[in-house]
Design a protein around this motif. Structure first.
Motif, PDB file in Angstrom:
ATOM      1  N   GLN A 335      60.513 100.147  70.021  1.00 29.84           N
ATOM      2  CA  GLN A 335      59.630 101.030  70.777  1.00 29.84           C
ATOM      3  C   GLN A 335      60.313 101.605  72.014  1.00 29.84           C
ATOM      4  OE1 GLN A 335      56.805 102.033  69.613  1.00 29.84           O
ATOM      5  NE2 GLN A 335      56.840 100.643  67.844  1.00 29.84           N
ATOM      6  N   SER A 336      61.596 101.313  72.178  1.00 34.81           N
ATOM      7  CA  SER A 336      62.420 101.860  73.253  1.00 34.81           C
ATOM      8  C   SER A 336      61.836 101.589  74.637  1.00 34.81           C
ATOM      9  CB  SER A 336      62.637 103.366  73.061  1.00 34.81           C
ATOM     10  OG  SER A 336      63.808 103.797  73.724  1.00 34.81           O
ATOM     11  N   CYS A 337      61.578 100.330  74.921  1.00 34.46           N
ATOM     12  CA  CYS A 337      61.017  99.934  76.213  1.00 34.46           C
ATOM     13  C   CYS A 337      62.086  99.970  77.310  1.00 34.46           C
ATOM     14  CB  CYS A 337      60.432  98.530  76.120  1.00 34.46           C
ATOM     15  SG  CYS A 337      58.963  98.415  75.072  1.00 34.46           S
ATOM     16  N   ASN A 338      62.019 100.951  78.154  1.00 37.25           N
ATOM     17  CA  ASN A 338      62.957 101.031  79.277  1.00 37.25           C
ATOM     18  C   ASN A 338      62.815  99.825  80.197  1.00 37.25           C
ATOM     19  OD1 ASN A 338      63.890 103.566  78.457  1.00 37.25           O
ATOM     20  ND2 ASN A 338      62.383 104.655  79.687  1.00 37.25           N
ATOM     21  N   THR A 339      61.572  99.419  80.420  1.00 37.50           N
ATOM     22  CA  THR A 339      61.319  98.335  81.366  1.00 37.50           C
ATOM     23  C   THR A 339      61.965  97.030  80.914  1.00 37.50           C
ATOM     24  OG1 THR A 339      59.179  97.939  80.270  1.00 37.50           O
ATOM     25  CG2 THR A 339      59.170  99.374  82.201  1.00 37.50           C
ATOM     26  N   THR A 340      61.942  96.775  79.619  1.00 41.84           N
ATOM     27  CA  THR A 340      62.532  95.541  79.083  1.00 41.84           C
ATOM     28  C   THR A 340      64.032  95.499  79.341  1.00 41.84           C
ATOM     29  OG1 THR A 340      60.885  95.521  77.317  1.00 41.84           O
ATOM     30  CG2 THR A 340      62.843  94.155  77.011  1.00 41.84           C
ATOM     31  N   VAL A 453      63.506 100.461  64.232  1.00 37.76           N
ATOM     32  CA  VAL A 453      63.240 101.751  64.883  1.00 37.76           C
ATOM     33  C   VAL A 453      62.698 102.752  63.865  1.00 37.76           C
ATOM     34  CG1 VAL A 453      64.310 103.734  66.031  1.00 37.76           C
ATOM     35  CG2 VAL A 453      64.962 101.412  66.701  1.00 37.76           C
ATOM     36  N   VAL A 454      63.251 102.714  62.652  1.00 39.54           N
ATOM     37  CA  VAL A 454      62.887 103.684  61.611  1.00 39.54           C
ATOM     38  C   VAL A 454      61.630 103.266  60.876  1.00 39.54           C
ATOM     39  CG1 VAL A 454      63.666 104.773  59.463  1.00 39.54           C
ATOM     40  CG2 VAL A 454      65.270 104.432  61.362  1.00 39.54           C
ATOM     41  N   THR A 455      61.447 101.975  60.649  1.00 37.92           N
ATOM     42  CA  THR A 455      60.300 101.534  59.845  1.00 37.92           C
ATOM     43  C   THR A 455      59.008 101.406  60.650  1.00 37.92           C
ATOM     44  OG1 THR A 455      60.919  99.209  60.183  1.00 37.92           O
ATOM     45  CG2 THR A 455      61.769 100.313  58.200  1.00 37.92           C
ATOM     46  N   THR A 472      66.629 106.189  68.864  1.00 37.55           N
ATOM     47  CA  THR A 472      66.291 107.449  69.517  1.00 37.55           C
ATOM     48  C   THR A 472      66.701 107.416  70.983  1.00 37.55           C
ATOM     49  OG1 THR A 472      64.099 106.595  70.031  1.00 37.55           O
ATOM     50  CG2 THR A 472      64.320 107.858  67.991  1.00 37.55           C
ATOM     51  N   GLY A 473      66.796 108.603  71.557  1.00 35.21           N
ATOM     52  CA  GLY A 473      67.088 108.710  72.982  1.00 35.21           C
ATOM     53  C   GLY A 473      66.541 110.002  73.551  1.00 35.21           C
ATOM     54  N   THR A 474      65.938 109.912  74.714  1.00 34.86           N
ATOM     55  CA  THR A 474      65.488 111.085  75.455  1.00 34.86           C
ATOM     56  C   THR A 474      66.118 110.965  76.834  1.00 34.86           C
ATOM     57  OG1 THR A 474      63.394 111.132  74.240  1.00 34.86           O
ATOM     58  CG2 THR A 474      63.493 112.371  76.303  1.00 34.86           C
ATOM     59  N   ALA A 475      67.193 111.702  77.060  1.00 34.03           N
ATOM     60  CA  ALA A 475      68.024 111.509  78.245  1.00 34.03           C
ATOM     61  C   ALA A 475      67.647 112.495  79.336  1.00 34.03           C
ATOM     62  CB  ALA A 475      69.500 111.665  77.885  1.00 34.03           C
ATOM     63  N   GLU A 476      67.165 111.978  80.453  1.00 35.69           N
ATOM     64  CA  GLU A 476      66.797 112.822  81.576  1.00 35.69           C
ATOM     65  C   GLU A 476      68.056 113.316  82.291  1.00 35.69           C
ATOM     66  OE1 GLU A 476      64.220 110.564  84.050  1.00 35.69           O
ATOM     67  OE2 GLU A 476      62.662 110.362  82.525  1.00 35.69           O
ATOM     68  N   VAL A 477      68.005 114.580  82.738  1.00 32.26           N
ATOM     69  CA  VAL A 477      69.162 115.172  83.409  1.00 32.26           C
ATOM     70  C   VAL A 477      68.848 115.589  84.830  1.00 32.26           C
ATOM     71  CG1 VAL A 477      70.267 115.902  81.288  1.00 32.26           C
ATOM     72  CG2 VAL A 477      68.647 117.423  82.388  1.00 32.26           C
TER      73      VAL A 477
END
Length: 522
Positions: A335-340, A453-455, A472-477
């Motif tokens: 789930q791409s938890c940044n906080t973790t 991630v995929v399933t 996945t990645g959503t990179a802030e600039v």
């Protein structure tokens, strides 16, 4: 190397030999008032046919002041005598946006025909359809005012082929890489004297203040053949996916078991798939997860995933305020938890271990595929706040699409291998060192996390074929600019990275591009 500029013809007459605008439309225009995207695109190509930059400019949203000058610079610099436009299918990649791929062929004053593929992008602006023009419409990946010229060159009589000995595709994003690789494989012993009328010529492009790059070579180069590692089928699939992407994009694909590069589809310009550096965002969590596994955690270890966390005086938030509460490391990764990952990096891994994990995946070391390539950057964090950012691929961390394909490939095979476009002995012949391969610990656990991630994670339900693992990645600039959309992964003995520059969401934008690519190579 001897060189002499081609004399520019005084009056360049631009003729359009054929314009195929009868394209199959996928969806009707949905604009408010005025003509739909089909009509706007047809009018734009018709104006280009007539050489009417004024009419073209009126169809463009926010056309730059040097719009016409950019077109004239190319025609005059290359002494273009005629132009043939062949539009393809118009599609709607997302609401209020449309795009139409096209092929443009230019006759260059007796030097030959130069064909390339590009994309015309359109969008609704103030309720009306307009062309969303950028220099990359004129030449894929072009960023600014291009300076064009033809130069006579000395090159060896050699030709690069695909892995099966067949000719490589022309007119696409691979050409700058092939031209550079040809130059680097040249040796004095291979060169042959040629009569003036048979001497090779090259198109050279200088994008803004950058260095000149060779983008096409004309002439007899049918002597010695050298096989590359490139696969025509994989290359074609990558090019089609990039061409249909909602923005400037790149795909790099490689074979994890050997390090062979199978495809480079580069719409970023300036060989950006190898030389460009971008924040990798959450795709870097592969590196952080590897450090956590090496520190004694497992995929099933407990891990908190709150919506927001403050660690080392740095506030970290999850995308869309997502919270899993108490979860496993595998779930937090899926789930791409940044906080973790930010908190565990600060409290458990520490800077030195994360830096070592980055180096194990190829960061900060030379990358020598046969042509110049940037090394991924991971400056060791100097504070806890920097470490929290670095753990989620932000801050000072930077990578190219090639870098992240290497990371995915290392996980897929369990061994990090130096990527290459030709045989290892030929890479060494270019003067580049080849880094030795090494094992990647805990690769099996990382693969299970990538499959999740995929399933069931951020890439679920996106049409990725069975057996795919990814991140996945959503990179802030920063500075209010749109985020970069990433997806990296593997399927069987194929690893890849997808980057859509300024594309926004990795799950919403980059994953569908990857699905389209993999759907063509199954």
């Amino acid at each position: 190397m001897r060189s002499r500029g081609l004399v520019v013809l005084a009056g360049v007459v631009v003729l359009v030999l054929a314009v195929g605008v009868g394209a199959a439309l996928v969806l009707p225009g949905r604009g408010g008032g005025g003509p739909g995207p089909e009509k706007v695109a047809a009018d734009y190509f018709a104006a280009w046919r007539d050489g009417s930059f004024t009419r073209m400019e009126k169809l463009v949203a926010g056309a730059p002041a040097n719009f016409a000058d950019q077109h004239r610079a190319l025609s005059r610099g290359l002494a273009v005598t005629s132009i043939d436009l062949r539009p393809g299918r118009l599609v709607h990649p997302r609401p209020r946006h449309a795009q139409q791929d096209f092929t443009v062929s230019r006759e260059l004053s007796g030097r030959g025909t130069w064909s390339l593929r590009s994309v015309l992008r359109l969008g609704e602006v103030d309720g009306r359809w307009r062309v969303l023009w950028s220099p990359s419409t004129l030449y894929p990946g072009l960023k600014g005012m291009g300076s064009w010229r033809m130069r006579e060159i000395d090159v060896p009589l050699l030709a690069l082929t695909d892995r099966d000995g067949r000719a490589l595709p022309e007119g696409g994003p691979l050409e700058p890489y092939v031209g550079e690789l040809t130059d680097r494989l040249a040796t004095d012993g291979d060169e042959a004297e040629a009569e003036d009328d048979a001497s090779p010529w090259a198109i050279e492009l200088q994008d803004g203040g950058g260095p000149a790059q060779r983008v096409k070579v004309f002439g007899d180069r049918t002597g010695r053949k050298i096989r590359t590692t490139l696969d025509r089928r994989v290359q074609a699939a990558a090019e089609k996916a990039v061409q249909d992407a909602p923005g400037e994009a790149a795909i790099v694909a490689m074979r994890p078991s050997t390090g062979e590069i199978l495809a480079v589809a580069d719409g970023l310009g300036g060989r950006g798939a190898f030389l460009g550096l971008y924040p990798p965002g959450s795709t870097f969590k592969l590196v952080t997860a590897a450090a956590l596994l090496g520190d004694g955690m497992s995929a099933g270890s407990g891990a908190d995933c709150p919506a927001t966390v403050v660690t080392a005086q740095r506030t970290i938030r999850n995308h869309d305020g997502r919270s899993l509460g108490r979860a496993s490391l595998r779930d937090a990764f899926a789930q791409s938890c940044n906080t973790t990952f930010a908190r565990l990096a600060v409290e458990r891994v520490k800077a030195a271990k994360l830096a070592a994990s980055a180096r194990a995946f190829g960061f900060e070391g030379p990358v020598t595929p046969g042509v110049p390539a940037s090394r991924g950057r991971f400056p060791e964090p100097e504070s806890g706040a920097e470490l929290a950012e670095a753990a989620i691929g932000q801050g000072r961390v930077q990578a190219s699409p090639l870098t992240m394909a290497m990371v995915a490939g290392a996980v897929a095979d369990g061994t990090w291998r130096s990527p290459r476009m030709v045989a290892t002995r030929l890479v060494r012949a270019t003067g580049d060192p080849v880094r030795p391969s090494h094992a990647v610990p805990d690769a099996a656990a990382l693969r299970s996390m990538m499959r999740a991630v995929v399933t069931e994670g951020t890439a679920a339900g996106a049409g990725l074929p069975s057996g795919t693992g990814g991140k996945t990645g959503t990179a802030e600039v920063g500075s209010g600019e749109p985020s970069h959309a990433w997806f990296v992964g593997y399927r069987g003995d194929l690893a890849f990275s997808v980057l859509v520059q300024g594309g926004g969401s990795g799950p919403k934008v980059a994953v569908p591009v990857a699905a389209a690519f993999l759907g063509q190579v199954r």
